[in-house]
Design a protein around this motif. Structure first.
Motif, mmCIF file in Angstrom:
data_model
loop_
_atom_site.group_PDB
_atom_site.id
_atom_site.type_symbol
_atom_site.label_atom_id
_atom_site.label_comp_id
_atom_site.label_asym_id
_atom_site.label_seq_id
_atom_site.Cartn_x
_atom_site.Cartn_y
_atom_site.Cartn_z
ATOM 1 N N GLU A 108 40.402 51.985 6.941
ATOM 2 C CA GLU A 108 39.756 53.242 7.295
ATOM 3 C C GLU A 108 39.753 53.464 8.805
ATOM 4 O OE1 GLU A 108 35.937 53.365 5.263
ATOM 5 O OE2 GLU A 108 36.893 52.588 3.454
ATOM 6 N N LYS A 109 39.522 52.405 9.580
ATOM 7 C CA LYS A 109 39.546 52.522 11.042
ATOM 8 C C LYS A 109 40.927 52.939 11.534
ATOM 9 C CE LYS A 109 36.081 48.936 11.959
ATOM 10 N NZ LYS A 109 35.920 47.543 12.478
ATOM 11 N N VAL A 110 41.954 52.306 11.006
ATOM 12 C CA VAL A 110 43.311 52.659 11.428
ATOM 13 C C VAL A 110 43.638 54.093 11.019
ATOM 14 C CG1 VAL A 110 45.766 52.129 11.121
ATOM 15 C CG2 VAL A 110 44.120 50.267 11.404
ATOM 16 N N LYS A 141 33.988 55.078 0.452
ATOM 17 C CA LYS A 141 34.200 54.931 1.888
ATOM 18 C C LYS A 141 33.410 53.731 2.384
ATOM 19 C CE LYS A 141 34.352 57.643 6.166
ATOM 20 N NZ LYS A 141 35.780 57.388 6.384
ATOM 21 N N GLY A 142 34.059 52.896 3.172
ATOM 22 C CA GLY A 142 33.433 51.672 3.655
ATOM 23 C C GLY A 142 33.920 50.433 2.926
ATOM 24 N N ASP A 143 34.584 50.620 1.780
ATOM 25 C CA ASP A 143 35.064 49.468 1.006
ATOM 26 C C ASP A 143 36.240 48.767 1.683
ATOM 27 O OD1 ASP A 143 33.158 49.841 -0.923
ATOM 28 O OD2 ASP A 143 34.489 50.843 -2.357
ATOM 29 N N MET A 144 37.049 49.511 2.431
ATOM 30 C CA MET A 144 38.213 48.951 3.126
ATOM 31 C C MET A 144 38.104 49.335 4.609
ATOM 32 S SD MET A 144 40.086 47.513 0.720
ATOM 33 C CE MET A 144 39.209 47.289 -0.839
ATOM 34 N N PRO A 145 37.180 48.705 5.338
ATOM 35 C CA PRO A 145 36.859 49.169 6.696
ATOM 36 C C PRO A 145 38.022 49.136 7.678
ATOM 37 C CG PRO A 145 35.811 47.044 6.231
ATOM 38 C CD PRO A 145 36.333 47.571 4.932
ATOM 39 N N GLU A 146 38.888 48.125 7.592
ATOM 40 C CA GLU A 146 39.993 48.054 8.560
ATOM 41 C C GLU A 146 41.011 49.159 8.308
ATOM 42 O OE1 GLU A 146 39.705 46.357 11.105
ATOM 43 O OE2 GLU A 146 38.166 44.916 10.530
ATOM 44 N N SER A 190 54.906 65.203 16.346
ATOM 45 C CA SER A 190 54.227 63.951 16.016
ATOM 46 C C SER A 190 53.778 64.068 14.561
ATOM 47 C CB SER A 190 53.037 63.701 16.941
ATOM 48 O OG SER A 190 52.042 64.707 16.783
ATOM 49 N N ALA A 191 53.287 62.968 14.025
ATOM 50 C CA ALA A 191 52.865 62.965 12.619
ATOM 51 C C ALA A 191 51.742 61.963 12.442
ATOM 52 C CB ALA A 191 54.051 62.614 11.713
ATOM 53 N N ARG A 192 51.144 61.966 11.247
ATOM 54 C CA ARG A 192 50.073 61.007 10.962
ATOM 55 C C ARG A 192 50.424 60.221 9.707
ATOM 56 N NH1 ARG A 192 44.393 61.820 11.020
ATOM 57 N NH2 ARG A 192 44.558 59.735 11.887
ATOM 58 N N TYR A 193 50.592 58.913 9.874
ATOM 59 C CA TYR A 193 50.825 57.979 8.766
ATOM 60 C C TYR A 193 49.761 56.890 8.860
ATOM 61 C CZ TYR A 193 55.648 59.806 9.151
ATOM 62 O OH TYR A 193 56.761 60.603 9.238
ATOM 63 N N TYR A 194 48.770 56.813 8.028
ATOM 64 C CA TYR A 194 48.434 57.676 6.908
ATOM 65 C C TYR A 194 46.972 58.044 7.080
ATOM 66 C CZ TYR A 194 52.854 56.124 5.023
ATOM 67 O OH TYR A 194 54.187 55.871 4.869
ATOM 68 N N PRO A 195 46.631 59.334 7.101
ATOM 69 C CA PRO A 195 45.269 59.742 7.444
ATOM 70 C C PRO A 195 44.232 59.461 6.362
ATOM 71 C CG PRO A 195 46.601 61.642 6.864
ATOM 72 C CD PRO A 195 47.535 60.478 6.913
ATOM 73 N N ILE A 196 44.670 59.247 5.116
ATOM 74 C CA ILE A 196 43.732 58.944 4.028
ATOM 75 C C ILE A 196 44.180 57.654 3.347
ATOM 76 C CG2 ILE A 196 42.596 59.744 1.925
ATOM 77 C CD1 ILE A 196 43.383 62.594 2.684
ATOM 78 N N PRO A 197 43.393 56.586 3.430
ATOM 79 C CA PRO A 197 43.754 55.356 2.717
ATOM 80 C C PRO A 197 43.779 55.596 1.209
ATOM 81 C CG PRO A 197 42.004 54.953 4.315
ATOM 82 C CD PRO A 197 42.147 56.435 4.192
ATOM 83 N N MET A 198 44.548 54.794 0.513
ATOM 84 C CA MET A 198 44.774 55.012 -0.914
ATOM 85 C C MET A 198 43.488 54.996 -1.732
ATOM 86 S SD MET A 198 48.026 55.504 -1.162
ATOM 87 C CE MET A 198 47.750 56.369 0.404
ATOM 88 N N HIS A 199 42.526 54.156 -1.378
ATOM 89 C CA HIS A 199 41.305 54.035 -2.191
ATOM 90 C C HIS A 199 40.406 55.256 -2.075
ATOM 91 C CE1 HIS A 199 39.973 52.757 1.770
ATOM 92 N NE2 HIS A 199 38.711 52.801 1.381
ATOM 93 N N LEU A 200 40.681 56.140 -1.093
ATOM 94 C CA LEU A 200 39.872 57.341 -0.913
ATOM 95 C C LEU A 200 40.582 58.620 -1.370
ATOM 96 C CD1 LEU A 200 38.269 56.592 2.578
ATOM 97 C CD2 LEU A 200 37.336 56.135 0.287
#
Length: 373
Positions: free
Chosen positions: A340-342, A333-338, A312-322
């Motif tokens: 970040e949740k995904v 953190k918190g600027d792009m809540p959706e 299995s794999a993780r796409y994408y564990p860190i959003p670009m803004h972080l």
């Protein structure tokens, strides 16, 4: 071990044709810009439904060529999604332009048009950057909401570059990726739904002026000939061997898209109620570059899968803004809540056109053993 993407099974189907196509290149010896490249470009343009296609050395170079052709530069604001692979944002920054993020739709994981409009209005109100363009991403194989995005693009006079690296051939209300922007870009990295046996990519457009600019950029800013350099460019050619491979793969690609739908239908049957399954809006057809699901138990599920020889794999564990590389933009953190949740709960299961029902049942049984506890 169950393969995450089974390229061997695909090769066994077209082995003879691929081998002959490669041997043909070896015999004529035109390894750079040989006849197969031009043939591939014509067939890809026909498949995508655009006037022009230009093969290049990678999806990353496809993005950079598009951005250079549109003259991205310092002081420009380029609006994009925080939930993508780094290349999308990296190439914006490489031009000197400033990436500006708009949060994602929590169902499709693609850029949210309402958030996009808010981001554009905010930049305009601040007056520090020049709104330049929108760079969409067709995440995990399905198109973004181009009807809504194009209305916003028209409202503010911004061209759209489509990053269709994961979604070549996907459909948005009858139109194929990557024909949905002013310029469309795709990747032929081996793991993509339509992949070669190395790196490769392409750009698509109906605009002759932009095509001519990208044609020049492709080979060191060439003009009338390769020694008449009229602009700064790249060394971004698609090599002939990869074009030959892609010509053979393109022949079976429409059928493989249909096979991928059957694989996903089986996954939906087996995993219903166990994880959050991907959502495809009516009128869209995904090519399923990845089959990504959400679960707060992803770590335990991935551990159980690993113990059963299931990758299995993780796409994408860190959003670009972080990302550390994007710290200079000032997001927190918190600027792009959706997004970040995904990112906090997403993981990907094996996905390819030749995945059989028994294997999917086995994957489902392992996940069920974790979730039902």
């Amino acid at each position: 071990m169950i393969p995450f993407i089974d390229l061997r099974k695909q090769y066994s189907r077209i082995e003879k044709d691929v081998d002959q196509a490669i041997k043909k290149v070896l015999l004529h010896g035109q390894y750079i810009l040989g006849p197969e490249v031009a043939e591939l470009e014509r067939k890809l343009a026909d498949f995508a439904g655009t006037k022009y296609c230009l093969g290049c050395s990678s999806g990353t170079d496809a993005l950079l060529m598009a951005m250079m052709a549109m003259d991205f530069k310092k002081g420009d604001a380029v609006f994009t999604t925080p939930f993508t692979f780094f290349a999308t944002v990296e190439m914006i920054a490489m031009t000197g332009a400033t990436p500006v993020f708009a949060d994602i739709d929590p169902k499709t994981y693609n850029i949210d048009p309402a958030k996009l409009r808010e981001a554009i209005l905010k930049v305009r109100a601040e007056g520090k950057l020049n709104p330049k363009a929108i760079v969409t991403v067709d995440i995990f194989g399905q198109p973004a909401d181009y009807d809504a995005i194009q209305k916003i693009a028209d409202e503010f006079g911004l061209p759209v570059i489509e990053d269709g690296a994961q979604a070549m051939g996907a459909l948005c209300k009858g139109r194929r990726v990557p024909s949905l922007g002013k310029i469309g870009c795709t990747s032929f990295f081996p793991a993509k739904p339509l992949g070669c046996y190395g790196d490769g990519g392409a750009v698509f457009t109906d605009d002759k002026e932009l095509y001519d600019a990208m044609f020049s950029i492709l080979v060191h800013g060439r003009g009338g000939d390769k020694y008449d350099n009229v602009r700064l460019g790249l060394n971004a050619r698609l090599d002939t061997v990869q074009a030959a491979v892609l010509l053979e793969k393109l022949k079976i690609y429409p059928e493989e898209i249909e096979l991928r739908q059957k694989v996903v239908a089986k996954y939906r049957e087996v995993l219903d109620g166990l994880v959050t399954l991907p959502h495809v809006p009516e009128g869209n057809v995904s090519v399923w570059a990845q089959f990504c699901v959400l679960s707060p138990d992803f770590a335990a599920i991935q551990d159980a899968l690993r113990k059963n020889d299931i990758p299995s794999a993780r796409y994408y564990p860190i959003p670009m803004h972080l990302l550390k590389a994007m710290e200079y933009l000032g997001y927190r953190k918190g600027d792009m809540p959706e997004a970040e949740k995904v990112a906090d709960t997403v993981f990907a299961l094996p996905m390819h056109a030749y995945l059989d029902d028994a294997t999917i049942e086995k994957i489902g049984a392992v996940i069920r053993s974790v979730v039902k506890k």
